[in-house]
Write an enzyme that holds these catalytic residues in place. Structure first.
Site, PDB file in Angstrom:
ATOM      1  N   ILE A  14       0.836  -1.203   0.000  1.00  0.00           N
ATOM      2  CA  ILE A  14       0.000   0.000   0.000  1.00  0.00           C
ATOM      3  C   ILE A  14       0.875   1.259   0.000  1.00  0.00           C
ATOM      4  O   ILE A  14       0.575   2.244  -0.686  1.00  0.00           O
ATOM      5  CB  ILE A  14      -0.940  -0.015   1.232  1.00  0.00           C
ATOM      6  CG1 ILE A  14      -1.924  -1.184   1.135  1.00  0.00           C
ATOM      7  CG2 ILE A  14      -1.687   1.304   1.364  1.00  0.00           C
ATOM      8  CD1 ILE A  14      -2.757  -1.418   2.399  1.00  0.00           C
ATOM      9  N   ARG A  34      13.957  -0.803   4.465  1.00  0.00           N
ATOM     10  CA  ARG A  34      14.827  -1.329   5.524  1.00  0.00           C
ATOM     11  C   ARG A  34      16.032  -2.082   4.996  1.00  0.00           C
ATOM     12  O   ARG A  34      17.072  -2.102   5.612  1.00  0.00           O
ATOM     13  CB  ARG A  34      14.027  -2.248   6.449  1.00  0.00           C
ATOM     14  CG  ARG A  34      13.175  -1.468   7.408  1.00  0.00           C
ATOM     15  CD  ARG A  34      12.547  -2.385   8.416  1.00  0.00           C
ATOM     16  NE  ARG A  34      11.689  -3.380   7.796  1.00  0.00           N
ATOM     17  CZ  ARG A  34      11.066  -4.336   8.462  1.00  0.00           C
ATOM     18  NH1 ARG A  34      11.208  -4.420   9.752  1.00  0.00           N
ATOM     19  NH2 ARG A  34      10.282  -5.196   7.834  1.00  0.00           N
ATOM     20  N   ASP A  48      14.405   2.073   9.900  1.00  0.00           N
ATOM     21  CA  ASP A  48      13.577   1.136  10.656  1.00  0.00           C
ATOM     22  C   ASP A  48      12.827   1.986  11.683  1.00  0.00           C
ATOM     23  O   ASP A  48      13.466   2.645  12.520  1.00  0.00           O
ATOM     24  CB  ASP A  48      14.479   0.096  11.343  1.00  0.00           C
ATOM     25  CG  ASP A  48      13.677  -0.980  12.066  1.00  0.00           C
ATOM     26  OD1 ASP A  48      12.589  -0.665  12.580  1.00  0.00           O
ATOM     27  OD2 ASP A  48      14.153  -2.122  12.118  1.00  0.00           O
ATOM     28  N   VAL A  49      11.515   1.972  11.630  1.00  0.00           N
ATOM     29  CA  VAL A  49      10.754   2.878  12.489  1.00  0.00           C
ATOM     30  C   VAL A  49      10.786   2.484  13.968  1.00  0.00           C
ATOM     31  O   VAL A  49      10.287   3.225  14.815  1.00  0.00           O
ATOM     32  CB  VAL A  49       9.280   3.052  12.015  1.00  0.00           C
ATOM     33  CG1 VAL A  49       9.216   3.629  10.618  1.00  0.00           C
ATOM     34  CG2 VAL A  49       8.499   1.743  12.122  1.00  0.00           C
ATOM     35  N   TYR A 140      -2.447  -6.312  16.943  1.00  0.00           N
ATOM     36  CA  TYR A 140      -2.600  -5.445  15.761  1.00  0.00           C
ATOM     37  C   TYR A 140      -3.752  -4.452  15.967  1.00  0.00           C
ATOM     38  O   TYR A 140      -3.613  -3.258  15.708  1.00  0.00           O
ATOM     39  CB  TYR A 140      -2.859  -6.342  14.555  1.00  0.00           C
ATOM     40  CG  TYR A 140      -2.956  -5.640  13.235  1.00  0.00           C
ATOM     41  CD1 TYR A 140      -1.828  -5.116  12.613  1.00  0.00           C
ATOM     42  CD2 TYR A 140      -4.183  -5.514  12.569  1.00  0.00           C
ATOM     43  CE1 TYR A 140      -1.916  -4.487  11.372  1.00  0.00           C
ATOM     44  CE2 TYR A 140      -4.282  -4.895  11.342  1.00  0.00           C
ATOM     45  CZ  TYR A 140      -3.138  -4.391  10.741  1.00  0.00           C
ATOM     46  OH  TYR A 140      -3.229  -3.760   9.520  1.00  0.00           O
TER      47      TYR A 140
HETATM   48  P1  NDP Z   1       3.222  -4.989   3.433  1.00  0.00           P
HETATM   49  O1  NDP Z   1       3.600  -6.111   4.330  1.00  0.00           O
HETATM   50  O2  NDP Z   1       3.062  -5.226   1.978  1.00  0.00           O
HETATM   51  O3  NDP Z   1       4.249  -3.768   3.628  1.00  0.00           O
HETATM   52  C1  NDP Z   1       4.608  -3.351   4.918  1.00  0.00           C
HETATM   53  C2  NDP Z   1       5.572  -2.193   4.790  1.00  0.00           C
HETATM   54  O4  NDP Z   1       5.923  -1.748   6.106  1.00  0.00           O
HETATM   55  C3  NDP Z   1       6.875  -2.589   4.078  1.00  0.00           C
HETATM   56  O5  NDP Z   1       7.303  -1.520   3.287  1.00  0.00           O
HETATM   57  C4  NDP Z   1       7.817  -2.809   5.252  1.00  0.00           C
HETATM   58  O6  NDP Z   1       9.182  -2.575   4.941  1.00  0.00           O
HETATM   59  C5  NDP Z   1       7.337  -1.725   6.202  1.00  0.00           C
HETATM   60  N1  NDP Z   1       7.792  -1.973   7.564  1.00  0.00           N
HETATM   61  C6  NDP Z   1       7.424  -2.968   8.393  1.00  0.00           C
HETATM   62  N2  NDP Z   1       8.069  -2.875   9.551  1.00  0.00           N
HETATM   63  C7  NDP Z   1       8.885  -1.773   9.454  1.00  0.00           C
HETATM   64  C8  NDP Z   1       9.806  -1.156  10.318  1.00  0.00           C
HETATM   65  N3  NDP Z   1      10.067  -1.629  11.549  1.00  0.00           N
HETATM   66  N4  NDP Z   1      10.448  -0.050   9.893  1.00  0.00           N
HETATM   67  C9  NDP Z   1      10.211   0.437   8.648  1.00  0.00           C
HETATM   68  N5  NDP Z   1       9.361  -0.114   7.785  1.00  0.00           N
HETATM   69  C10 NDP Z   1       8.702  -1.217   8.181  1.00  0.00           C
HETATM   70  O7  NDP Z   1       1.884  -4.403   4.066  1.00  0.00           O
HETATM   71  P2  NDP Z   1       0.712  -3.508   3.458  1.00  0.00           P
HETATM   72  O8  NDP Z   1       1.192  -2.697   2.329  1.00  0.00           O
HETATM   73  O9  NDP Z   1      -0.466  -4.380   3.297  1.00  0.00           O
HETATM   74  O10 NDP Z   1       0.401  -2.571   4.733  1.00  0.00           O
HETATM   75  C11 NDP Z   1       0.741  -1.202   4.789  1.00  0.00           C
HETATM   76  C12 NDP Z   1      -0.021  -0.581   5.939  1.00  0.00           C
HETATM   77  O11 NDP Z   1      -1.428  -0.703   5.697  1.00  0.00           O
HETATM   78  C13 NDP Z   1       0.251  -1.259   7.278  1.00  0.00           C
HETATM   79  O12 NDP Z   1       0.303  -0.290   8.298  1.00  0.00           O
HETATM   80  C14 NDP Z   1      -0.947  -2.154   7.450  1.00  0.00           C
HETATM   81  O13 NDP Z   1      -1.213  -2.412   8.804  1.00  0.00           O
HETATM   82  C15 NDP Z   1      -2.031  -1.300   6.818  1.00  0.00           C
HETATM   83  N6  NDP Z   1      -3.207  -2.051   6.397  1.00  0.00           N
HETATM   84  C16 NDP Z   1      -3.120  -3.060   5.484  1.00  0.00           C
HETATM   85  C17 NDP Z   1      -4.256  -3.753   5.122  1.00  0.00           C
HETATM   86  C18 NDP Z   1      -4.234  -4.867   4.135  1.00  0.00           C
HETATM   87  O14 NDP Z   1      -5.289  -5.500   3.955  1.00  0.00           O
HETATM   88  N7  NDP Z   1      -3.139  -5.149   3.451  1.00  0.00           N
HETATM   89  C19 NDP Z   1      -5.567  -3.431   5.698  1.00  0.00           C
HETATM   90  C20 NDP Z   1      -5.539  -2.344   6.649  1.00  0.00           C
HETATM   91  C21 NDP Z   1      -4.397  -1.691   6.973  1.00  0.00           C
HETATM   92  P3  NDP Z   1      10.152  -3.772   4.456  1.00  0.00           P
HETATM   93  O15 NDP Z   1       9.940  -3.940   2.981  1.00  0.00           O
HETATM   94  O16 NDP Z   1      11.505  -3.279   4.798  1.00  0.00           O
HETATM   95  O17 NDP Z   1       9.735  -4.992   5.237  1.00  0.00           O
END
Ligand code: NDP
Length: 234
Positions: A14, A34, A48-49, A140
Site C-alpha cells: 500500500i 529497511r 527502521d521505524v 494489531y
Molecule cells: P506490506 O507487508 O506489503 O508492507 C509493509 C511495509 O511496512 C513494508 O514496506 C515494510 O518494509 C514496512 N515496515 C514494516 N516494519 C517496518 C519497520 N520496523 N520499519 C520500517 N518499515 C517497516 O503491508 P501492506 O502494504 O499491506 O500494509 C501497509 C499498511 O497498511 C500497514 O500499516 C498495514 O497495517 C495497513 N493495512 C493493510 C491492510 C491490508 O489489507 N493489506 C488493511 C488495513 C491496513 P520492508 O519492505 O523493509 O519490510
C-alpha cells in the site's frame, strides 16, 4: 511548488501505491526501506521505524536534500497474529512498537519541521481491524486503535499551526500482509464486505492523497474508512 512527501514503508504494498499517487500529483516523494534497494524511480532513505536514531537520520537526509517534510504518511506496519493465550509478549510488544510507537517516532520527528513552517499534513494508516476487532489480532487491533487516540490528541496540539492529522482505515487489501491468511479466511472476509471484493492499493492511495491535499484543508481528526463498507457504524 512540489511538496516533499515522506512515506514510511513506501517501498512496497500500500505504501508503494501511496508514493506513486503523490509522485503522479507532482510531489517530491521519499520512501523508507529497511533492506536491499529502494524501488526503481523512487528516492529512498533507509529507516527502521523501531529505531529512534534511524528515524532521525532518515529525516535529516530528506531535509538535506529537499529542505523539509511537508507531508508524512506513517504507513509502515506488521502483523503477528495469534490467539491471546498463545501470544508471546514479544508478538504483542513488537507489533505495538512498529505500528503505534513507530508512528509516534516518525510523527514527532516530522512535527519539528512542520511547526517551524507552520504547515503540515500527517496521515496515519490504521485499519478497519482497529475499530471492528478481529480474533487473533489483539496486538494489531490495539496498535491500530491506538493511532486514533494519538491522532486526535495531536489535532488538538497542532491545529493552531495549520497541521492536520488524519487516520485512514483500510479494509482488506491483497498485499504481502494479507497473503498469510488461509484461502478460507480470505473468502470469509470478502463475503462480509458489502462491496463484495477487496480493495486495490490504489484505492487506498487515492484517499490518502486527497486527505493531504488543499481540498481537504479543513479535514482534521477524521478516521476515514476505505473498506467497502466492512466496518461501517464503527
Ligand atoms: P506490506 O507487508 O506489503 O508492507 C509493509 C511495509 O511496512 C513494508 O514496506 C515494510 O518494509 C514496512 N515496515 C514494516 N516494519 C517496518 C519497520 N520496523 N520499519 C520500517 N518499515 C517497516 O503491508 P501492506 O502494504 O499491506 O500494509 C501497509 C499498511 O497498511 C500497514 O500499516 C498495514 O497495517 C495497513 N493495512 C493493510 C491492510 C491490508 O489489507 N493489506 C488493511 C488495513 C491496513 P520492508 O519492505 O523493509 O519490510
Amino acid at each position: 511548488m512540489p511538496r516533499t512527501v515522506l512515506v514510511t514503508g513506501g517501498n512496497r504494498g500500500i505504501g508503494r501505491a501511496i508514493a506513486d499517487a503523490f509522485t503522479d500529483a507532482g510531489d517530491d516523494v521519499v520512501v523508507t526501506y529497511r533492506s536491499g534497494e529502494p524501488p526503481d524511480g523512487l528516492v529512498g532513505v533507509r529507516c527502521d521505524v523501531t529505531d529512534t536514531g534511524a528515524v532521525d537520520r532518515a529525516f535529516t537526509e530528506v531535509e538535506e536534500k529537499f529542505g523539509r517534510v511537508d507531508v508524512l504518511v506513517a504507513n509502515a506496519g506488521i502483523t503477528k497474529d495469534q490467539l491471546l493465550l498463545r501470544m508471546s509478549d514479544e508478538d504483542f510488544t513488537s507489533v505495538l512498537d512498529t505500528n503505534l510507537t513507530g508512528a509516534y517516532r516518525v510523527t514527532k520527528r516530522a512535527v519539528r519541521g512542520m511547526l517551524r513552517s507552520r504547515h503540515g499534513r500527517i496521515v496515519l494508516i490504521s485499519s478497519v481491524v482497529g475499530l471492528l476487532g478481529s480474533p487473533g489480532q489483539t496486538n494489531y487491533a490495539a496498535s491500530k486503535a491506538g493511532l486514533v487516540g494519538f491522532a486526535r490528541s495531536l489535532v488538538r496540539e497542532l491545529g493552531p499551526r495549520d497541521i492536520t492529522v488524519n487516520v485512514v482505515a483500510p479494509g482488506y487489501v491483497e498485499t504481502a500482509l494479507t497473503e498469510v491468511l488461509t484461502p478460507e479466511r480470505q473468502q470469509q472476509i470478502k463475503q462480509q464486505v458489502p462491496l463484495g471484493r477487496t480493495a486495490t492499493s490504489d484505492e487506498i492511495a487515492g484517499v490518502v492523497r486527497w486527505v493531504a491535499s488543499d481540498e481537504a484543508a479543513y479535514v482534521t481528526g477524521a478516521v476515514i474508512p476505505v473498506d467497502g463498507g466492512l466496518g461501517m457504524g464503527h
